[in-house]
Design a protein around this motif. Sequence first.
Motif, short mmCIF file in Angstrom:
data_model
loop_
_atom_site.label_atom_id
_atom_site.label_comp_id
_atom_site.label_asym_id
_atom_site.label_seq_id
_atom_site.Cartn_x
_atom_site.Cartn_y
_atom_site.Cartn_z
N LEU A 53 50.59 13.49 -50.80
CA LEU A 53 51.94 12.99 -50.52
C LEU A 53 51.88 11.82 -49.55
CD1 LEU A 53 53.70 16.43 -49.88
CD2 LEU A 53 53.51 15.17 -52.04
N LEU A 54 52.63 10.77 -49.82
CA LEU A 54 52.71 9.66 -48.87
C LEU A 54 53.35 10.16 -47.58
CD1 LEU A 54 53.80 6.72 -51.18
CD2 LEU A 54 51.56 7.12 -50.17
N SER A 55 52.68 9.93 -46.47
CA SER A 55 53.17 10.46 -45.19
C SER A 55 53.90 9.43 -44.35
CB SER A 55 52.01 11.04 -44.38
OG SER A 55 51.10 10.02 -44.04
N GLY A 56 53.77 8.17 -44.67
CA GLY A 56 54.45 7.13 -43.91
C GLY A 56 53.88 6.95 -42.50
N GLY A 57 52.65 7.33 -42.29
CA GLY A 57 52.03 7.19 -40.98
C GLY A 57 50.94 8.21 -40.79
N SER A 58 50.85 8.73 -39.57
CA SER A 58 49.79 9.68 -39.23
C SER A 58 50.00 11.03 -39.90
CB SER A 58 49.75 9.86 -37.71
OG SER A 58 48.85 10.89 -37.38
N ASN A 59 48.91 11.59 -40.43
CA ASN A 59 48.95 12.92 -41.04
C ASN A 59 48.90 14.02 -40.00
OD1 ASN A 59 48.93 11.80 -43.60
ND2 ASN A 59 46.72 11.68 -43.60
N GLU A 60 48.52 13.68 -38.79
CA GLU A 60 48.36 14.67 -37.72
C GLU A 60 49.64 15.50 -37.52
OE1 GLU A 60 47.73 13.97 -33.17
OE2 GLU A 60 45.86 13.58 -34.25
N TRP A 62 51.96 16.35 -39.67
CA TRP A 62 52.15 17.31 -40.76
C TRP A 62 51.11 18.43 -40.70
CZ3 TRP A 62 56.76 16.24 -42.04
CH2 TRP A 62 57.19 14.92 -42.07
N THR A 63 49.88 18.09 -40.37
CA THR A 63 48.82 19.09 -40.26
C THR A 63 49.10 20.05 -39.12
OG1 THR A 63 47.23 17.48 -41.13
CG2 THR A 63 46.33 19.40 -39.99
#
Length: 75
Positions: A53-60, A62-63
């Motif tokens: 999924l496109l996160s629009g920035g840092s994945n941190e 969401w994780t």
Amino acid sequence: MPAAPVVYVKSVPIQSEWMASPVGWLRNDPTIYECPIFQTALRGPTYITTATLLSGGSNEKWTLSGVALLMEKAI
């Protein structure tokens, strides 16, 4: 918990820069969240696959929040 919209799933050719893992091919792209998909809210034993999924920035964000997609309808 809000229901996710119907999602169109499409296969794509594996790219040389992707990394193989037990859950599939990971892109290691900071703009894509490798979101786990589970059949139920039990998570662990109901794992299905991973969605990119496109996160629009840092994945941190969401994780650390433990974001996942669930296939069951919340009651």
